[in-house]
Enzyme design. Structure first.
Site: not given
Ligand code: ARG
Length: 609
Positions: A169, A172, A175
């Site tokens: 994905k 963004h 991140h």
């Molecule tokens: N991959 C997730 C996102 O982009 C964020 C992960 C955050 N960490 C977690 N332990 N849920 O939205």
């Protein structure tokens, strides 16, 4: 804050010493300072008959401002809490007066005045110059962290989870924020003395892989995957999504692929493995450009099976309820009426984002035995993390209290000239390109060995400072032109100041000797800098407590402004040798603190620009 003054030659003010210093409050301050004594905590402690550690937070270095050029500390009598109770206003006045009456000046404190709940201590200015410069040169990047003020902050094993992009994905801006904020928190906590594990929890499971698996068979190209994996996977993902909207058979194929994946089909798994590995390789390369690294790449995929164990555990504890829709939920309401709940399992028995997070949290604790666990994501996930921590508490994990979500706001307008930001690398490239252009057109730019590298470091500083200036929770509008200004409160300005101080040191390297005469650092511009340096530990302490970088950012910007004023007013070249030597020491001190502060923020200071 009460910096420990190394004042061997100063006689203790006998009239004030009625009792030995409390041993507990002294442990850090005394460390390595040859029995130096605290200022002015010890005095106040004796008059108020309170242990010093209770006073530490109520004494602070006076903030430098344009209006005031005060040198020394301030005691806020009102914030001294006795037996958990605030002083009444009558008591406050009485105590303030008592302090003013009884405190005496000595070789360290040259003046005491105040009123209305505040006592000001003016410090002997030469002693200030001598102590601050010596302390910075002795402690280097640990300056501030060794202060007694920080000694009560918790230290131990700590896990910081940040960045956590979703494979295939879009990477963004959220991140990017998570990456730089998490890196800052990890740097800060490490500098404080914690044993920090940096963890990246990839979004590497779920329907996107079903789509990707199905899509790659149709649109994928091994060649492109090799040369530019993230880009190619993203293209395939976008393409297959578009087709799936209209074509039900593609949706079916995606579901089928996911089922194979979850069922452990070796072919599907190896494809997934391949995508994941290539993506990590590329992430790693870009993180390197940022100066960010991870001790571990984890991800949602690791917790497929383990979330089933969590569900079983919830069930055995009687915490898993069935909803009318057939999903499994945990009741989070206080009254037990399910007015608030979290869904942890779909009606078809598959796990959800939160289920995997529950399993991941338990697993981390078992593996790392950390005292604290931090998650950095945008604020849209606040609810998710509140639910996560709540379920862990209900399950009886007392360590859930030590988990903390650090949320941040949204960024608008982060675009490159080519359009929307798709990947982290786009942002870095854009920052570098723009910075190279600015440098090429600026008259002051020096001839550089590696302009690309400098532009990269300065561009990154610009991004970081724009991002860290306000409270993390605030949304902000990203503005390249603003961020890249060389004057004003920007990362470029910090880099510029650092480079200038560095070249000053190089130019005057013949004069290096650590000895200097503090009497030569008594100009107001020098005193403002010294006074400001006295406050560094307070600023670090605030950031350690609330994990907000803005305190350090604002501090460093002020330091740079003060340095640029002093740079003009207090020339090194052309001054008498003794004066030149002292000034050079002062500027070295500034550069040292500036460089270590920048490093905490994730900025690599440049030596030339
Ligand atoms: N991959 C997730 C996102 O982009 C964020 C992960 C955050 N960490 C977690 N332990 N849920 O939205």
């Amino acid at each position: 804050m009460p910096l420990t003054l190394d004042t061997d030659e100063v006689q203790p003010p006998a009239a004030l010493i009625t009792a030995p210093l409390p041993a507990r409050g002294r442990k850090r301050a005394a460390g390595g300072l040859g029995g130096g004594k605290l200022l002015p905590g010890a005095k106040v402690s004796r008059v108020l008959d309170l242990p010093q550690e209770k006073l530490i937070k109520s004494i602070s270095a006076i903030a430098v401002s344009k209006k005031r050029a005060a040198v020394g500390f301030q005691l806020f009598v009102g914030s001294v809490v006795e037996n958990g109770r605030e002083l009444s206003s009558h008591d406050l006045q009485a105590q303030t007066q008592r302090l003013l009456d009884q405190l005496k000046c000595d070789a360290v404190v040259s003046e005491i005045n105040g009123g209305r709940g505040i006592v000001n201590f003016k410090i002997n200015q030469e002693l200030l110059a001598k102590t601050v410069v010596q302390q910075v040169s002795k402690d280097g990047s640990e300056y501030g962290f060794k202060s007694e003020l920080l000694s009560s902050l918790p230290r131990g094993k700590m896990l910081v989870e940040f960045s956590s992009p979703n494979v295939a994905k879009r990477f963004h801006v959220g991140h990017l924020r998570s990456t730089i904020i998490g890196n800052f928190i990890a740097n800060l906590m490490e500098a404080l003395g914690n044993e920090v594990t940096r963890l990246n929890y990839l979004g590497d499971w779920g329907m996107q892989f079903g789509l990707l698996g199905a899509g790659f068979q149709q649109f994928g190209c091994e060649e492109k995957l090799k040369t530019n994996p993230l880009q190619h996977l993203f293209e395939v993902y976008v393409q297959v999504n578009r087709v799936a909207e209209k074509d039900e058979s593609v949706q079916k194929a995606a579901q089928e692929f996911l089922r194979r994946l979850e069922g452990g089909d070796p072919q599907a798994l190896s494809m997934w493995q391949h995508f994941r590995a290539l993506s990590i390789e590329e992430y790693d390369r870009v993180y390197k450009r940022l100066g960010v690294y991870f001790d571990e790449y984890s991800g949602e995929s690791f917790f497929q099976d383990k979330s089933q164990d969590i569900l079983k555990l919830l069930e055995s504890k009687g915490l898993l309820l069935k909803s009318v829709k057939g999903t499994g939920v945990v009741d989070l309401s206080e009254k037990g009426d399910s007015s608030s709940y979290a869904t942890v399992v779909r009606s078809d028995g598959t796990s959800l984002y939160i289920t995997r997070d529950l399993a991941a949290a338990v697993d981390r604790m078992e593996k790392y035995h950390c005292e604290r666990m931090i998650y950095v994501t945008d604020k849209s996930q606040e609810n998710h993390f509140q639910h996560l921590f709540q379920i862990l508490r209900i399950m009886g994990y007392s360590w859930a209290e030590c988990c903390r979500h650090v949320p941040f706001g949204l960024v608008q307008g982060m675009k490159t000239r080519r359009g929307d930001v798709l990947f982290l690398e786009d942002v870095l490239d854009e920052a570098r390109t723009r910075m190279l252009e600015n440098m090429a057109s600026a008259k002051t730019t020096k001839a550089l060995d590696d302009p690309h590298d400098t532009a990269e470091k300065v561009g990154l500083a610009a991004l970081i400072i724009q991002d860290f200036r306000g409270p993390l929770l605030s949304d902000y509008r990203f503005d390249w032109d603003w961020a890249l200004q060389s004057r004003g409160d920007t990362g470029v300005f910090l880099q510029y100041t650092h480079a200038r101080l560095h070249s000053l040191e190089e130019m005057c390297s013949s004069e290096t000797s650590c000895d200097f005469n503090p009497a030569c650092l008594q100009d107001p511009q020098a005193l403002s800098i010294l006074q400001h340096l006295l406050r560094y530990d307070e600023v670090l302490c605030k950031s350690c407590e609330d994990l907000q970088p803005k305190h350090i950012v604002n501090y460093l910007l002020t330091l740079s402004h003060l340095a640029s004023v002093a740079h003009q007013a207090l020339p090194v070249k052309g001054s008498a040798a003794e004066v030149a030597q002292a000034r050079l020491q002062l500027f070295k001190t500034v550069r040292s603190v500036l460089a270590s502060g920048m490093a905490l923020l994730g900025i690599k200071p440049v030596r030339k620009m």
